[in-house]
Design a protein around this motif. Sequence first.
Motif, PDB file in Angstrom:
ATOM      1  N   GLY A 195       0.787  -1.221   0.000  1.00 18.01           N
ATOM      2  CA  GLY A 195       0.000   0.000   0.000  1.00 18.01           C
ATOM      3  C   GLY A 195       0.817   1.268   0.000  1.00 18.01           C
ATOM      4  N   ALA A 196       2.130   1.166  -0.297  1.00 15.36           N
ATOM      5  CA  ALA A 196       2.989   2.346  -0.230  1.00 15.36           C
ATOM      6  C   ALA A 196       2.562   3.407  -1.238  1.00 15.36           C
ATOM      7  N   SER A 197       2.309   2.987  -2.471  1.00 10.41           N
ATOM      8  CA  SER A 197       1.913   3.956  -3.500  1.00 10.41           C
ATOM      9  C   SER A 197       0.603   4.639  -3.135  1.00 10.41           C
ATOM     10  N   GLU A 198      -0.312   3.866  -2.572  1.00 10.13           N
ATOM     11  CA  GLU A 198      -1.601   4.445  -2.184  1.00 10.13           C
ATOM     12  C   GLU A 198      -1.414   5.482  -1.076  1.00 10.13           C
ATOM     13  N   ARG A 199      -0.532   5.191  -0.119  1.00  7.29           N
ATOM     14  CA  ARG A 199      -0.295   6.149   0.966  1.00  7.29           C
ATOM     15  C   ARG A 199       0.289   7.448   0.419  1.00  7.29           C
ATOM     16  N   LEU A 200       1.249   7.324  -0.497  1.00  8.89           N
ATOM     17  CA  LEU A 200       1.855   8.528  -1.067  1.00  8.89           C
ATOM     18  C   LEU A 200       0.828   9.320  -1.880  1.00  8.89           C
ATOM     19  N   SER A 201      -0.012   8.614  -2.626  1.00  9.08           N
ATOM     20  CA  SER A 201      -1.040   9.301  -3.420  1.00  9.08           C
ATOM     21  C   SER A 201      -2.023  10.035  -2.516  1.00  9.08           C
ATOM     22  N   ARG A 202      -2.357   9.423  -1.389  1.00  8.56           N
ATOM     23  CA  ARG A 202      -3.287  10.076  -0.464  1.00  8.56           C
ATOM     24  C   ARG A 202      -2.652  11.307   0.177  1.00  8.56           C
ATOM     25  N   PHE A 203      -1.358  11.217   0.467  1.00  2.15           N
ATOM     26  CA  PHE A 203      -0.684  12.402   1.004  1.00  2.15           C
ATOM     27  C   PHE A 203      -0.732  13.539  -0.018  1.00  2.15           C
ATOM     28  N   ALA A 204      -0.432  13.214  -1.282  1.00  4.36           N
ATOM     29  CA  ALA A 204      -0.450  14.249  -2.320  1.00  4.36           C
ATOM     30  C   ALA A 204      -1.849  14.842  -2.472  1.00  4.36           C
ATOM     31  N   ASN A 219     -11.560   7.769   6.277  1.00  2.00           N
ATOM     32  CA  ASN A 219     -11.626   7.915   7.721  1.00  2.00           C
ATOM     33  C   ASN A 219     -10.459   8.796   8.170  1.00  2.00           C
ATOM     34  N   THR A 220     -10.738   9.794   9.006  1.00  2.00           N
ATOM     35  CA  THR A 220      -9.686  10.724   9.423  1.00  2.00           C
ATOM     36  C   THR A 220      -8.532   9.992  10.108  1.00  2.00           C
ATOM     37  N   PHE A 221      -8.855   9.052  10.986  1.00  2.00           N
ATOM     38  CA  PHE A 221      -7.807   8.317  11.697  1.00  2.00           C
ATOM     39  C   PHE A 221      -6.913   7.567  10.711  1.00  2.00           C
ATOM     40  N   THR A 222      -7.519   6.952   9.687  1.00  2.00           N
ATOM     41  CA  THR A 222      -6.738   6.201   8.703  1.00  2.00           C
ATOM     42  C   THR A 222      -5.784   7.116   7.947  1.00  2.00           C
ATOM     43  N   LEU A 223      -6.278   8.273   7.507  1.00  2.00           N
ATOM     44  CA  LEU A 223      -5.436   9.203   6.759  1.00  2.00           C
ATOM     45  C   LEU A 223      -4.286   9.715   7.621  1.00  2.00           C
ATOM     46  N   VAL A 224      -4.590  10.079   8.858  1.00  5.18           N
ATOM     47  CA  VAL A 224      -3.543  10.580   9.763  1.00  5.18           C
ATOM     48  C   VAL A 224      -2.488   9.505  10.001  1.00  5.18           C
ATOM     49  N   ALA A 225      -2.929   8.258  10.220  1.00  4.22           N
ATOM     50  CA  ALA A 225      -1.988   7.167  10.471  1.00  4.22           C
ATOM     51  C   ALA A 225      -1.092   6.926   9.261  1.00  4.22           C
ATOM     52  N   GLN A 226      -1.661   7.016   8.064  1.00  2.00           N
ATOM     53  CA  GLN A 226      -0.865   6.785   6.860  1.00  2.00           C
ATOM     54  C   GLN A 226       0.170   7.893   6.658  1.00  2.00           C
ATOM     55  N   ILE A 227      -0.217   9.127   6.893  1.00  2.00           N
ATOM     56  CA  ILE A 227       0.742  10.231   6.736  1.00  2.00           C
ATOM     57  C   ILE A 227       1.810  10.164   7.827  1.00  2.00           C
ATOM     58  N   ASN A 228       1.409   9.800   9.039  1.00  2.00           N
ATOM     59  CA  ASN A 228       2.403   9.629  10.106  1.00  2.00           C
ATOM     60  C   ASN A 228       3.433   8.566   9.729  1.00  2.00           C
ATOM     61  N   ARG A 229       2.979   7.493   9.104  1.00  2.46           N
ATOM     62  CA  ARG A 229       3.902   6.431   8.695  1.00  2.46           C
ATOM     63  C   ARG A 229       4.879   6.942   7.639  1.00  2.46           C
ATOM     64  N   ILE A 230       4.375   7.692   6.671  1.00  2.15           N
ATOM     65  CA  ILE A 230       5.266   8.244   5.639  1.00  2.15           C
ATOM     66  C   ILE A 230       6.318   9.147   6.284  1.00  2.15           C
ATOM     67  N   GLU A 231       5.894   9.952   7.241  1.00  2.00           N
ATOM     68  CA  GLU A 231       6.844  10.857   7.907  1.00  2.00           C
ATOM     69  C   GLU A 231       7.919  10.074   8.650  1.00  2.00           C
ATOM     70  N   ARG A 232       7.532   8.982   9.295  1.00  2.00           N
ATOM     71  CA  ARG A 232       8.532   8.146   9.978  1.00  2.00           C
ATOM     72  C   ARG A 232       9.504   7.550   8.972  1.00  2.00           C
ATOM     73  N   GLU A 233       8.987   7.063   7.862  1.00  2.00           N
ATOM     74  CA  GLU A 233       9.834   6.401   6.873  1.00  2.00           C
ATOM     75  C   GLU A 233      10.769   7.380   6.172  1.00  2.00           C
ATOM     76  N   LEU A 234      10.326   8.612   5.997  1.00  2.00           N
ATOM     77  CA  LEU A 234      11.150   9.601   5.292  1.00  2.00           C
ATOM     78  C   LEU A 234      11.967  10.465   6.239  1.00  2.00           C
ATOM     79  N   GLY A 235      11.773  10.279   7.538  1.00  5.51           N
ATOM     80  CA  GLY A 235      12.654  10.918   8.510  1.00  5.51           C
ATOM     81  C   GLY A 235      12.344  12.349   8.868  1.00  5.51           C
ATOM     82  N   GLY A 236      11.107  12.803   8.706  1.00  3.92           N
ATOM     83  CA  GLY A 236      10.787  14.170   9.103  1.00  3.92           C
ATOM     84  C   GLY A 236       9.349  14.523   8.815  1.00  3.92           C
ATOM     85  N   PRO A 237       8.852  15.617   9.409  1.00  2.00           N
ATOM     86  CA  PRO A 237       7.461  16.035   9.179  1.00  2.00           C
ATOM     87  C   PRO A 237       7.262  16.551   7.760  1.00  2.00           C
TER      88      PRO A 237
END
Length: 455
Positions: free
Chosen positions: A377-386, A404-422
């Motif tokens: 689901g990596a591509s989907e998470r990045l697309s949702r962030f964009a 769902n707001t919680f789902t979107l927030v969790a996915q963006i939080n994961r991207i931030e962890r993986e990329l090393g910053g907010p």
Amino acid sequence: MLIPDSRTSLDQAAGLIGDVIDGTEVSRLLQEVDDLPQWPDIATALDRLADYLGANSTPIDYGRRRLLDYTGLLPHDRWLEICRHTGTPPGTGRRERIARSQLFQRLSGLPAESAPDDLGGPDSAEFRATSLRFTALQTPELAHALQQEALNFLASHHIHDEPMTWQPPATLLAGLSLPGPDPAHVDLPRLHQLVRERQHPVQHAAQVLGTTVEAIRHVLDEHPAPAPPLTKSTARAAGRIRQQARQAIPAERFTRLYLDEHRSLQQIATLTGFSRRVLTGLAKEYGIPLREGPKDYKRRGTVERAWLIEQYVHRRRTLPDLAREAGMSTANMARWAKTHNVPLRPRGGSSHSQVLRAIDQASRAPSILRPALGGQGASERLSRFAAASPYPSLGAAASGLGLNTFTLVAQINRIERELGGPLLVRAERGRPMTLTPLGKKVLKAIRKMQDNTMP
């Protein structure tokens, strides 16, 4: 030299040389010297010295040095570091105090007894006896390190143009008969041999060589005896093995072997000849964190990313099969897959072609995005962030995107962890959500990746 042709009293003269004796003691010493048969030559030597000092400037301003604050001389941590680098046993405290008081004596020109109390100066006959053993303990490496420490201390007080010590030329004494033995006549090789053989080496060497303890001390201060060869056990006790390891495996090499090449401590031990225990201490000294996990994970060999992709992704071999071939557990092989960002096949889920597509997409994606393309689901998470980035808040984005707001927030939080910053500055009252500098770069990379994948 302080008293003739001056109004300086005996007590004042005593104060000028450090207050270790008083005027009465000065008077007694002068009487004893006057009674010596060598007194005429002593007086001649003093006259020559006075003339020399009057005609030549000295490279050291001892008046300035005696006003320095010596409380920062040879801190405890520096002493331990010097001992570690020179392979010197640091002792239990007295040896450190001796080193500090001797540095004070050489820098200030005052007797060691004048050292401030907080420097731990001599306070007993036992302490002074121990200082003789310290003289014999010194090696050229330790003496050089202490000299450098003294120069660093002077530099910290903005004194950069003076040597550590100075003495007038010995030629001033030519042709004179002075009391005491001449240190220049001491057999240096024999002295070095003697001080490494006995428990009380300075006194023993003085007796064997027919000279005085003071002469032996002077010679050893100028020419320390080399350290004797050590057995493996004594080398370990003295820290010499750690010193050898430090020289053979500096921090840069250790980092390359352990972190960059991902070698285990056992592999580095086999390569360098040092034990894992020594290497563990070296890693701690260099501030290199050791890998966590089961012991066999540290002990087993390296799994290369290219091999893992070829075997697991392209040839569709299972993790247990690969683990058996590599001689490790399935869990450790899974850790290697995670280390190399190789997505694991879902159990009983989607086809292997999805994994292949994920690997291919990650390899062609902009480098800034690759850490976030390692899972399902990596591509989907990045697309949702964009898609969420133009909205004034994540809540509004979730509502607009039907998520769902919680789902979107969790996915963006994961991207931030993986990329090393907010990536986003979250919305606050009266201020909408905005992209951070990293978020702008990531959004641009996502747009580029999406453009490249469009038919």
